[in-house]
Design a protein around this motif. Structure first.
Motif, short mmCIF file in Angstrom:
data_model
loop_
_atom_site.label_atom_id
_atom_site.label_comp_id
_atom_site.label_asym_id
_atom_site.label_seq_id
_atom_site.Cartn_x
_atom_site.Cartn_y
_atom_site.Cartn_z
N GLU A 52 0.85 -1.18 0.00
CA GLU A 52 0.00 0.00 0.00
C GLU A 52 0.89 1.23 0.00
N ALA A 53 0.45 2.27 -0.65
CA ALA A 53 1.23 3.51 -0.73
C ALA A 53 0.82 4.48 0.36
N ASP A 54 1.82 5.04 1.03
CA ASP A 54 1.64 6.14 1.98
C ASP A 54 0.52 5.90 3.00
N VAL A 55 0.62 4.81 3.75
CA VAL A 55 -0.35 4.52 4.80
C VAL A 55 0.37 4.33 6.12
N THR A 56 -0.37 4.42 7.21
CA THR A 56 0.21 4.25 8.54
C THR A 56 0.32 2.77 8.88
N VAL A 57 1.13 2.47 9.88
CA VAL A 57 1.29 1.09 10.33
C VAL A 57 -0.04 0.57 10.88
N GLU A 58 -0.81 1.45 11.55
CA GLU A 58 -2.12 1.03 12.07
C GLU A 58 -3.03 0.58 10.93
N ARG A 59 -3.06 1.33 9.84
CA ARG A 59 -3.91 0.95 8.71
C ARG A 59 -3.43 -0.35 8.08
N LEU A 60 -2.11 -0.53 7.99
CA LEU A 60 -1.58 -1.79 7.46
C LEU A 60 -2.00 -2.97 8.33
N SER A 61 -1.94 -2.80 9.65
CA SER A 61 -2.35 -3.86 10.56
C SER A 61 -3.82 -4.21 10.36
N LEU A 62 -4.65 -3.19 10.26
CA LEU A 62 -6.08 -3.41 10.05
C LEU A 62 -6.37 -4.06 8.71
N LEU A 63 -5.64 -3.65 7.67
CA LEU A 63 -5.82 -4.26 6.34
C LEU A 63 -5.52 -5.75 6.38
N ALA A 64 -4.44 -6.13 7.06
CA ALA A 64 -4.07 -7.54 7.15
C ALA A 64 -5.17 -8.33 7.87
N VAL A 65 -5.71 -7.79 8.93
CA VAL A 65 -6.78 -8.47 9.67
C VAL A 65 -8.04 -8.58 8.82
N VAL A 66 -8.43 -7.49 8.18
CA VAL A 66 -9.63 -7.49 7.34
C VAL A 66 -9.51 -8.52 6.23
N ARG A 67 -8.40 -8.50 5.52
CA ARG A 67 -8.23 -9.43 4.40
C ARG A 67 -8.22 -10.88 4.87
N GLY A 68 -7.61 -11.14 6.02
CA GLY A 68 -7.60 -12.50 6.55
C GLY A 68 -8.99 -12.98 6.94
N LEU A 69 -9.74 -12.13 7.63
CA LEU A 69 -11.10 -12.52 8.05
C LEU A 69 -12.03 -12.66 6.85
N GLU A 70 -11.89 -11.77 5.88
CA GLU A 70 -12.77 -11.83 4.71
C GLU A 70 -12.43 -13.00 3.79
N TRP A 71 -11.24 -13.56 3.91
CA TRP A 71 -10.88 -14.69 3.07
C TRP A 71 -11.62 -15.95 3.51
N LEU A 72 -11.92 -16.07 4.80
CA LEU A 72 -12.60 -17.27 5.30
C LEU A 72 -14.00 -17.36 4.70
#
Length: 166
Positions: A52-72
């Protein structure tokens, strides 16, 4: 015929990494990663990485969680293992209150919109299907790459401990 209410839900561990290896990406891009491991089999079920371009570490953490949960693709018991505390604190102490206050929080006597409300709302929707527990797992920077051998050894030990506790 098996009663659908009697079938136990599958169990997964969701390991997330908000930034990973800084040496392999341009400075403006930051990486998020997740790895789902089946608690029954103890083997990687699925993993994904993106930049991701120009995002905070908090947003990156949330993106990883969202993508993992939505994959199930079915309701599951998920243990989230994340090196950051922002997600686990938000899940434990903020999510219910933010939902009630229309994704705002009180700051100095005024209601302010919460940061990354779009991602928190996606996590909230996913939690309607999945049960989620959180663990903070500190990973030193030298071994932050999810594909590194040290992470895999630590991950197997943690998975065995989790299975023994269940």
């Amino acid at each position: 015929p098996v009663c659908p209410m009697c079938v136990p839900l599958p169990r997964f561990e969701l390991f997330t990494s908000p930034s990973g290896d800084h040496h392999s990406s341009p400075k403006s891009l930051k990486r998020w990663s997740f790895r789902l491991i089946s608690a029954e089999a103890g083997e990687p079920h699925f993993e994904a990485t993106d930049f991701e371009a120009d995002v905070t570490v908090e947003r990156l953490s949330l993106l990883a969680v969202v993508r993992g949960l939505e994959w199930l693709d079915q309701p599951s018991h998920v243990t989230l293992v994340s090196p950051g505390r922002c997600v686990s604190r938000g899940l434990r102490y903020g999510l219910d209150m933010w939902r009630e206050c229309n994704w705002h929080w009180e700051r100095f006597g005024q209601l302010s919109p919460i940061r990354n409300a779009d991602l928190w709302q996606r996590i909230d929707i996913a939690m309607a299907f999945h049960t989620l527990k959180c663990r903070t797992n500190r990973i030193d920077r030298a071994h932050a790459n999810l594909r590194g051998p040290h992470f895999m050894r630590k991950q197997r030990r943690n998975t065995k401990r989790l299975l023994q506790a269940v």
